[in-house]
Design an enzyme around this catalytic site. Sequence first.
Site, PDB file in Angstrom:
ATOM      1  N   ARG A 105       0.856  -1.179   0.000  1.00 52.73           N
ATOM      2  CA  ARG A 105       0.000   0.000   0.000  1.00 52.73           C
ATOM      3  C   ARG A 105       0.897   1.236   0.000  1.00 52.73           C
ATOM      4  NH1 ARG A 105      -2.131   0.690   5.380  1.00 52.73           N
ATOM      5  NH2 ARG A 105      -0.785   2.497   5.498  1.00 52.73           N
ATOM      6  N   HIS A 163      -3.660   4.341   4.620  1.00 54.12           N
ATOM      7  CA  HIS A 163      -4.749   3.374   4.733  1.00 54.12           C
ATOM      8  C   HIS A 163      -6.052   3.993   4.238  1.00 54.12           C
ATOM      9  CE1 HIS A 163      -7.276   0.202   6.320  1.00 54.12           C
ATOM     10  NE2 HIS A 163      -7.972   1.100   6.984  1.00 54.12           N
ATOM     11  N   TYR A 203       4.246   5.515  11.244  1.00 57.20           N
ATOM     12  CA  TYR A 203       4.537   4.130  11.595  1.00 57.20           C
ATOM     13  C   TYR A 203       5.386   3.382  10.568  1.00 57.20           C
ATOM     14  CZ  TYR A 203       0.328   3.461   8.663  1.00 57.20           C
ATOM     15  OH  TYR A 203      -0.595   3.511   7.641  1.00 57.20           O
TER      16      TYR A 203
END
Length: 397
Positions: free
Chosen positions: A290, A294, A303
């Site tokens: 990805r 998100h 993160y």
Amino acid sequence: MTVESTAARKPRRSAGSKAGTTGTKRTTRTSAKKAQGSDLELVQLLTPEGERVENAEYDQYVAGITPEELRGLYRDMVLTRRFDAEATSLQRQGELGLWASLLGQEAAQIGSGRATREDDYVFPTYREHGVAWCRGVDPTNLLGMFRGVNNGGWDPNGNNFHLYTIVIGSQALHATGYAMGVAKDGADSAVIAYFGDGASSQGDVSEAFNFAAVYNAPVVFFCQNNQWAISESNEKQTRVPLYQRAQGFGFPGVRVDGNDVIASLAVTRWALERARRGEGPALIEAYTYRMGAHTTSDDPTRYRHDDERQAWEAKDPILRLRRHLEAANHADEGFFGELEAESEALGKRVREAVRSMPDPDRFAIFENVYADGHALVDEERAQFAAYQASFADAEGV
């Protein structure tokens, strides 16, 4: 707007290479090969450099693919990415409440989507914009839901493409039940359910695996492993590769290079064909990444590191197929130029369609909660109405 990386350049052919290949065509092991720069074993038919490699087991499922079909796959991916980018921009401008980008996952979705037949049935999550494109769902219908003007603006039975499912993993059970019905009806069609690596930790998915195996349901479970379940890395989700989970339920699992559209097409055709023959379910783990957030409410820089994304950008699915098309002389600058113009036209159409959509009814959320009404809902409606009225009072001051 550029629809792909500007680094797309025609690779040199090695001496003695044939038209239609980049360098010497290599042969891999029967079932899988080790992806370049990785110790992962997966099915790969097109390297990041655009080189077509052989696979004795899966080549047969794309043996007849034509240059026109390859250009079609490339067009699908480019237009899907353009639509996705436009939707992200519209959300940033306040036109959409939320958007879940598929950036980087185009090959997994287009390859698997184009493997389905018209009479197959698809159960998506909320990120399968490329699969929706393959099933003939108008992109503007997807945006209506994220704008809040509808619950999904398409008839699921019109395209055999179910409405988006926000509840994580539940569509795997829906797909399994539908597939069990297909088998009882004696049809030779198949069902495919999409979910992410995070959803694989949900109980619904395990239950779907078990039901599908026990009842030999003609369903394909297609897991897009994009490495991150929101901010939770794949290493914290599982101790074994996801495709191996199928073994515990008694059906086959395969890991495919999810950035390789040709391999995604071949492996999904294999799984769907065996399902139609009555051989039961299969699990496909499309190993991809990805490249965006998100959703538009997420900040992936909190993160994960930039170097991780940069490593995956070198495996970009669109750039990979472009390199192959150019090396094989299957596409020229005229094709790419026309496609660029088409993508801009799509972006304009999407913008105009979204901005012309009516604002959602703010009070619709309170309707149909209970068949005969409810005192608590009435109280909440009144509180919300007072809150909305406070803005009108402020404007009048």
